[in-house]
Design a protein around this motif. Structure first.
Motif, short mmCIF file in Angstrom:
data_model
loop_
_atom_site.label_atom_id
_atom_site.label_comp_id
_atom_site.label_asym_id
_atom_site.label_seq_id
_atom_site.Cartn_x
_atom_site.Cartn_y
_atom_site.Cartn_z
N GLU A 128 103.78 -64.89 43.99
CA GLU A 128 103.87 -64.17 45.27
C GLU A 128 104.77 -62.93 45.19
N LYS A 129 105.56 -62.80 44.14
CA LYS A 129 106.45 -61.65 44.02
C LYS A 129 105.70 -60.46 43.42
N VAL A 130 105.92 -59.29 43.98
CA VAL A 130 105.29 -58.08 43.45
C VAL A 130 106.10 -57.58 42.26
N LEU A 131 105.43 -57.44 41.12
CA LEU A 131 106.07 -56.88 39.93
C LEU A 131 105.57 -55.45 39.74
N THR A 132 106.49 -54.54 39.55
CA THR A 132 106.11 -53.14 39.38
C THR A 132 105.49 -52.93 38.00
N LYS A 133 104.82 -51.79 37.84
CA LYS A 133 104.25 -51.46 36.53
C LYS A 133 105.35 -51.32 35.48
N ASP A 134 106.49 -50.80 35.89
CA ASP A 134 107.60 -50.67 34.95
C ASP A 134 108.08 -52.04 34.48
N GLU A 135 108.20 -53.00 35.42
CA GLU A 135 108.63 -54.35 35.05
C GLU A 135 107.61 -55.00 34.12
N LEU A 136 106.33 -54.86 34.44
CA LEU A 136 105.29 -55.47 33.61
C LEU A 136 105.21 -54.81 32.24
N THR A 137 105.43 -53.50 32.18
CA THR A 137 105.42 -52.80 30.90
C THR A 137 106.56 -53.28 30.02
N GLN A 138 107.73 -53.47 30.63
CA GLN A 138 108.88 -53.97 29.87
C GLN A 138 108.61 -55.37 29.34
N VAL A 139 108.05 -56.23 30.18
CA VAL A 139 107.81 -57.62 29.79
C VAL A 139 106.66 -57.74 28.78
N ALA A 140 105.56 -57.05 29.06
CA ALA A 140 104.34 -57.25 28.27
C ALA A 140 104.25 -56.34 27.05
N LEU A 141 104.80 -55.12 27.15
CA LEU A 141 104.66 -54.16 26.07
C LEU A 141 105.98 -53.81 25.39
N ASN A 142 107.08 -54.33 25.92
CA ASN A 142 108.41 -54.10 25.35
C ASN A 142 108.75 -52.61 25.24
N ARG A 143 108.36 -51.85 26.24
CA ARG A 143 108.71 -50.43 26.29
C ARG A 143 108.74 -49.99 27.74
N SER A 144 109.18 -48.77 27.97
CA SER A 144 109.27 -48.25 29.33
C SER A 144 107.93 -47.69 29.79
N TRP A 145 107.71 -47.77 31.10
CA TRP A 145 106.49 -47.23 31.69
C TRP A 145 106.69 -45.76 32.03
N SER A 146 105.62 -44.97 31.92
CA SER A 146 105.65 -43.57 32.35
C SER A 146 104.55 -43.37 33.38
N PRO A 147 104.68 -42.40 34.26
CA PRO A 147 103.72 -42.23 35.36
C PRO A 147 102.27 -42.05 34.92
N TYR A 148 102.04 -41.55 33.71
CA TYR A 148 100.67 -41.32 33.26
C TYR A 148 100.17 -42.43 32.33
N ASP A 149 100.93 -43.49 32.21
CA ASP A 149 100.58 -44.61 31.34
C ASP A 149 99.70 -45.60 32.10
N ARG A 150 98.45 -45.74 31.68
CA ARG A 150 97.51 -46.63 32.37
C ARG A 150 97.35 -47.98 31.67
N SER A 151 98.21 -48.26 30.69
CA SER A 151 98.05 -49.48 29.90
C SER A 151 98.03 -50.73 30.77
N ILE A 152 99.00 -50.86 31.68
CA ILE A 152 99.07 -52.06 32.51
C ILE A 152 97.83 -52.18 33.39
N ASP A 153 97.38 -51.07 33.96
CA ASP A 153 96.18 -51.10 34.81
C ASP A 153 94.97 -51.62 34.04
N VAL A 154 94.82 -51.16 32.80
CA VAL A 154 93.67 -51.58 32.00
C VAL A 154 93.81 -53.05 31.59
N HIS A 155 95.02 -53.46 31.21
CA HIS A 155 95.22 -54.87 30.86
C HIS A 155 94.95 -55.78 32.06
N ILE A 156 95.37 -55.36 33.25
CA ILE A 156 95.11 -56.14 34.46
C ILE A 156 93.61 -56.22 34.73
#
Length: 233
Positions: A174-202
């Motif tokens: 039920e908690k909303v996780l930001t793209k930055d949080e998911l990028t840190q957890v799933a990809l072990n790096r920082s998210w940038s505004p033009y990074d669509r990796s999380i969107d595609v993985h979702i």
């Protein structure tokens, strides 16, 4: 990650580039194999148990995208794609087909080392500290220790990145996780505004869990913020 030396396979037709990467990666403690002929890449990659693959997109005769598609039908080994800088289409297509991450050329060898280590860490993440190895939302369930996932009782094959995103969502229902949080957890790096990796993985995760719309998976978009998972009805 275990103490054994990780074994990597580099798939790239550029012999000079392969030698450069191989020398640097070996100096960093990796065991390196390589294949220059893209026609032999899939067979070679599946013949040995590799910890991760480094796959170039642009190769004559057979593209890295085609090889990625073949590999994902048979294996969930972590794969890092090497793409031309600014080639967003190759990156998105690669992620949609199941690549775990990508590197845009040109890059420094130490940047690739960091990305490889990040992929290996998330592929070998230990169970969380929550005291249970099994998480579910009523329809989707995962085993953190075995890194297995099920949707409506049927096993689902997920890449390392997809599994880690799903685990993060299920660990905070039920908690909303930001793209930055998911990028840190799933990809072990920082998210940038033009990074669509999380969107595609979702997107891939929803497709696999939902099995073409037949199953309600509970993964929701919170526009302008991120993603959450709710209890499936």
């Amino acid at each position: 990650m275990t103490d054994k030396q990780p074994r990597l396979l580099i798939i790239d037709d550029d012999n000079e580039h392969v030698d450069l990467l191989a020398d640097y990666l070996r100096a960093e403690g990796f065991l390196i194999d390589s294949v220059l002929d893209p026609q032999l890449a899939t067979e070679r990659a599946l013949a040995t148990r590799y910890d991760a693959l480094i796959l170039d997109v642009m190769m004559p005769g057979k593209s890295g995208i085609a090889i990625l598609g073949e590999l994902r039908r048979a294996s969930q080994v972590p794969i890092i794609m090497l793409t031309a800088r600014g080639d967003d289409i190759d990156r998105v297509v690669g992620l949609e087909l199941g690549a775990d991450d990508y590197m845009a050329k040109p890059f420094l060898p130490r940047e690739l080392v960091a990305r490889v280590r990040a992929v290996l860490r998330r592929f070998n993440l230990p169970p969380g500290d929550g005291g249970t190895n099994r998480l579910d939302n009523g329809t989707v369930s995962i085993d953190l220790a075995g890194r297995e996932a099920w949707s409506n009782g049927e096993r689902v094959d997920l890449t390392a990145s997809e599994f880690n995103i799903l685990a993060a969502l299920l660990q905070s229902p039920e908690k909303v996780l930001t793209k930055d949080e998911l990028t840190q957890v799933a990809l072990n790096r920082s998210w940038s505004p033009y990074d669509r990796s999380i969107d595609v993985h979702i997107k891939n995760l929803r497709h696999k869990l939902g099995r073409g719309g037949a199953v309600r998976h509970g993964v929701e978009t919170v526009r302008g913020v991120g993603y959450r998972i709710v209890r499936a009805q």
